[in-house]
Scaffold this motif. Structure first.
Motif, PDB file in Angstrom:
ATOM      1  N   SER A  14      46.959  64.314  59.103  1.00 48.82           N
ATOM      2  CA  SER A  14      46.805  65.512  59.916  1.00 48.82           C
ATOM      3  C   SER A  14      47.522  65.385  61.256  1.00 48.82           C
ATOM      4  CB  SER A  14      45.315  65.791  60.180  1.00 48.82           C
ATOM      5  OG  SER A  14      45.164  66.873  61.081  1.00 48.82           O
ATOM      6  N   LEU A  15      48.259  66.445  61.590  1.00 49.56           N
ATOM      7  CA  LEU A  15      48.879  66.575  62.912  1.00 49.56           C
ATOM      8  C   LEU A  15      48.213  67.692  63.704  1.00 49.56           C
ATOM      9  CD1 LEU A  15      52.643  66.248  61.873  1.00 49.56           C
ATOM     10  CD2 LEU A  15      51.012  64.438  62.467  1.00 49.56           C
ATOM     11  N   VAL A  16      47.037  68.117  63.258  1.00 51.83           N
ATOM     12  CA  VAL A  16      46.318  69.178  63.951  1.00 51.83           C
ATOM     13  C   VAL A  16      45.922  68.738  65.360  1.00 51.83           C
ATOM     14  CG1 VAL A  16      44.304  70.709  63.860  1.00 51.83           C
ATOM     15  CG2 VAL A  16      45.527  70.142  61.774  1.00 51.83           C
ATOM     16  N   ASP A  17      45.698  67.435  65.541  1.00 46.80           N
ATOM     17  CA  ASP A  17      45.406  66.884  66.864  1.00 46.80           C
ATOM     18  C   ASP A  17      46.672  66.446  67.585  1.00 46.80           C
ATOM     19  OD1 ASP A  17      42.707  67.266  66.835  1.00 46.80           O
ATOM     20  OD2 ASP A  17      42.151  65.171  66.633  1.00 46.80           O
ATOM     21  N   GLY A  18      47.838  66.809  67.064  1.00 42.37           N
ATOM     22  CA  GLY A  18      49.091  66.367  67.648  1.00 42.37           C
ATOM     23  C   GLY A  18      49.613  65.116  66.956  1.00 42.37           C
ATOM     24  N   TYR A  19      50.541  64.430  67.620  1.00 46.20           N
ATOM     25  CA  TYR A  19      51.253  63.302  67.010  1.00 46.20           C
ATOM     26  C   TYR A  19      51.451  62.208  68.043  1.00 46.20           C
ATOM     27  CZ  TYR A  19      55.361  60.753  65.204  1.00 46.20           C
ATOM     28  OH  TYR A  19      56.242  59.793  64.788  1.00 46.20           O
ATOM     29  N   ASN A  20      51.206  60.951  67.611  1.00 47.42           N
ATOM     30  CA  ASN A  20      51.607  59.835  68.477  1.00 47.42           C
ATOM     31  C   ASN A  20      52.487  58.826  67.749  1.00 47.42           C
ATOM     32  OD1 ASN A  20      49.372  58.826  66.976  1.00 47.42           O
ATOM     33  ND2 ASN A  20      48.743  57.469  68.642  1.00 47.42           N
ATOM     34  N   VAL A  21      52.173  58.489  66.486  1.00 44.66           N
ATOM     35  CA  VAL A  21      53.036  57.617  65.694  1.00 44.66           C
ATOM     36  C   VAL A  21      53.118  58.158  64.271  1.00 44.66           C
ATOM     37  CG1 VAL A  21      52.379  55.580  67.054  1.00 44.66           C
ATOM     38  CG2 VAL A  21      51.241  56.028  64.873  1.00 44.66           C
ATOM     39  N   GLY A  22      54.195  57.816  63.565  1.00 45.40           N
ATOM     40  CA  GLY A  22      54.283  58.142  62.156  1.00 45.40           C
ATOM     41  C   GLY A  22      53.221  57.377  61.379  1.00 45.40           C
ATOM     42  N   ILE A  23      52.722  57.993  60.317  1.00 47.32           N
ATOM     43  CA  ILE A  23      51.636  57.375  59.566  1.00 47.32           C
ATOM     44  C   ILE A  23      51.704  57.846  58.122  1.00 47.32           C
ATOM     45  CG2 ILE A  23      49.929  59.179  60.046  1.00 47.32           C
ATOM     46  CD1 ILE A  23      47.888  56.916  60.575  1.00 47.32           C
ATOM     47  N   GLY A  24      51.380  56.957  57.179  1.00 45.39           N
ATOM     48  CA  GLY A  24      51.458  57.321  55.775  1.00 45.39           C
ATOM     49  C   GLY A  24      50.360  56.692  54.957  1.00 45.39           C
ATOM     50  N   VAL A  25      50.012  57.336  53.841  1.00 43.32           N
ATOM     51  CA  VAL A  25      48.984  56.857  52.910  1.00 43.32           C
ATOM     52  C   VAL A  25      49.605  56.753  51.526  1.00 43.32           C
ATOM     53  CG1 VAL A  25      46.734  57.266  51.860  1.00 43.32           C
ATOM     54  CG2 VAL A  25      47.171  58.021  54.202  1.00 43.32           C
ATOM     55  N   LYS A  26      49.527  55.563  50.930  1.00 40.01           N
ATOM     56  CA  LYS A  26      50.068  55.340  49.592  1.00 40.01           C
ATOM     57  C   LYS A  26      48.984  54.804  48.670  1.00 40.01           C
ATOM     58  CE  LYS A  26      53.619  52.773  47.041  1.00 40.01           C
ATOM     59  NZ  LYS A  26      54.740  51.791  47.150  1.00 40.01           N
ATOM     60  N   PRO A  27      48.604  55.572  47.634  1.00 42.40           N
ATOM     61  CA  PRO A  27      47.672  55.046  46.629  1.00 42.40           C
ATOM     62  C   PRO A  27      48.315  53.877  45.882  1.00 42.40           C
ATOM     63  CG  PRO A  27      47.852  57.435  46.474  1.00 42.40           C
ATOM     64  CD  PRO A  27      48.971  56.961  47.352  1.00 42.40           C
ATOM     65  N   VAL A  37      47.119  62.714  68.705  1.00 45.89           N
ATOM     66  CA  VAL A  37      47.031  61.534  67.852  1.00 45.89           C
ATOM     67  C   VAL A  37      47.231  61.945  66.393  1.00 45.89           C
ATOM     68  CG1 VAL A  37      44.525  61.686  67.612  1.00 45.89           C
ATOM     69  CG2 VAL A  37      45.639  59.475  67.375  1.00 45.89           C
ATOM     70  N   SER A  38      48.023  61.155  65.665  1.00 46.56           N
ATOM     71  CA  SER A  38      48.213  61.369  64.227  1.00 46.56           C
ATOM     72  C   SER A  38      47.014  60.774  63.490  1.00 46.56           C
ATOM     73  CB  SER A  38      49.486  60.679  63.748  1.00 46.56           C
ATOM     74  OG  SER A  38      50.567  60.867  64.633  1.00 46.56           O
ATOM     75  N   LEU A  39      46.505  61.502  62.495  1.00 46.37           N
ATOM     76  CA  LEU A  39      45.274  61.086  61.818  1.00 46.37           C
ATOM     77  C   LEU A  39      45.472  60.920  60.319  1.00 46.37           C
ATOM     78  CD1 LEU A  39      42.801  63.610  63.486  1.00 46.37           C
ATOM     79  CD2 LEU A  39      43.073  61.193  64.070  1.00 46.37           C
ATOM     80  N   VAL A  40      44.729  59.964  59.747  1.00 47.72           N
ATOM     81  CA  VAL A  40      44.519  59.882  58.299  1.00 47.72           C
ATOM     82  C   VAL A  40      43.043  60.151  58.054  1.00 47.72           C
ATOM     83  CG1 VAL A  40      44.455  58.379  56.292  1.00 47.72           C
ATOM     84  CG2 VAL A  40      46.392  58.268  57.848  1.00 47.72           C
ATOM     85  N   GLU A  41      42.732  61.052  57.126  1.00 47.28           N
ATOM     86  CA  GLU A  41      41.351  61.433  56.849  1.00 47.28           C
ATOM     87  C   GLU A  41      41.045  61.205  55.364  1.00 47.28           C
ATOM     88  OE1 GLU A  41      40.751  64.924  60.130  1.00 47.28           O
ATOM     89  OE2 GLU A  41      41.936  65.435  58.363  1.00 47.28           O
ATOM     90  N   PHE A  42      39.854  60.654  55.098  1.00 49.45           N
ATOM     91  CA  PHE A  42      39.463  60.306  53.734  1.00 49.45           C
ATOM     92  C   PHE A  42      38.045  60.770  53.439  1.00 49.45           C
ATOM     93  CE2 PHE A  42      42.906  57.240  53.227  1.00 49.45           C
ATOM     94  CZ  PHE A  42      43.085  57.212  51.847  1.00 49.45           C
ATOM     95  N   THR A  43      37.817  61.189  52.204  1.00 47.35           N
ATOM     96  CA  THR A  43      36.491  61.291  51.610  1.00 47.35           C
ATOM     97  C   THR A  43      36.590  60.638  50.246  1.00 47.35           C
ATOM     98  OG1 THR A  43      35.896  63.331  52.753  1.00 47.35           O
ATOM     99  CG2 THR A  43      34.670  62.818  50.759  1.00 47.35           C
ATOM    100  N   LEU A  44      35.867  59.536  50.050  1.00 50.37           N
ATOM    101  CA  LEU A  44      35.905  58.808  48.795  1.00 50.37           C
ATOM    102  C   LEU A  44      34.804  59.287  47.855  1.00 50.37           C
ATOM    103  CD1 LEU A  44      36.420  55.153  50.135  1.00 50.37           C
ATOM    104  CD2 LEU A  44      38.182  56.772  49.360  1.00 50.37           C
TER     105      LEU A  44
END
Length: 249
Positions: A130-143, A111-118
């Motif tokens: 993170s792709l450390v857990d592998g990949y399932n879909v493309g994912i992006g984060v935009k401020p 699974v593709s992950l987005v990880e946050f600490t606010l």
């Protein structure tokens, strides 16, 4: 990241997202489904209280939703695909399954992950894909937002790794289509790929041919557990758009 527990330290203080109609902190997450299929966003909590929602979300193609985390929130997002739930919320997903419509744990790799600490060190937000857990879909984060300051980089994985996934890492659905790409750790469960045992430190766990394949395809994403230098992003005072099947900035 089976889950790569050597990387799981990133989640040690994570709190679960809650859905709210009232803004309770200075940050708004917008989840946008740019995929041509339905996505069920998943979230994972760590220590601390949980709020309403707990992964009980669904996004049809082209739709979006907003989440308002509490001050100091930390957590992860991912996309669940191919889900089938009954009226009680029981069921499974082809990728990213987390125990039902309302998540009871993290997404099952790959699974593709987005990880946050606010509001972390120096008041900064820390985030990564993170792709450390592998990949399932493309994912992006935009401020986004007028109040954003600092580096505020885009982070994401735009390329379709399912299309280029080596046979030994492929996960296929009942129709024979590749729906996810395993990490080498999940596929082979050996210390050099999982950064465990004698390879359990940044000094002893190096990139492999598989993590380099992920890194070459998605340069701003974590490719293995100690890929911090080129993968952790920071920003202050920002809202964030998290796009599934992202096409980039």
């Amino acid at each position: 990241m089976a889950i790569n527990y050597s990387f799981f330290f990133l989640l040690s203080s994570f709190l679960l997202l809650g859905v709210s109609t009232k803004r309770t902190s200075g940050t708004i997450f917008t989840l946008l489904n740019n995929c041509p299929y339905t996505v069920w966003p998943g979230t994972l909590s760590g220590n601390g209280p949980t709020l309403a929602g707990e992964g009980n979300y669904i996004l049809s193609p082209g739709t979006s939703m907003q989440l308002n985390p509490p001050v100091g929130w930390s957590g992860r997002f991912w996309a669940r695909t191919g889900c089938n739930f009954d009226t009680n919320g029981a069921g499974t997903c082809s990728t990213g399954d987390c125990g039902g419509l309302q998540c009871t744990g993290g997404g099952v790799p790959p699974v593709s992950l987005v990880e946050f600490t606010l509001n972390g060190a120096g008041g900064q937000d820390f985030y990564d894909v993170s792709l450390v857990d592998g990949y399932n879909v493309g994912i992006g984060v935009k401020p986004t937002g007028d109040g954003a300051s600092g580096n505020c980089q885009y982070a994401g994985c735009v390329n379709d790794l399912n299309a280029s996934c080596p046979p030994e890492l492929q996960v296929r659905d009942s129709n024979g289509s590749v729906v996810a790409c395993k990490s080498a750790c999940a596929a082979f469960n050996s210390p050099e790929y999982c950064c465990t045992g004698d390879h359990g430190s940044p000094q002893t766990c190096s990139p492999t041919q598989y993590s380099e394949m992920f890194k070459n395809a998605c340069p701003t994403a974590y490719s293995y557990a100690y890929d911090d230098a080129s993968s952790t992003c920071t920003c202050t005072g920002s809202d964030y758009i998290i796009t599934f099947c992202s096409s980039g900035v």
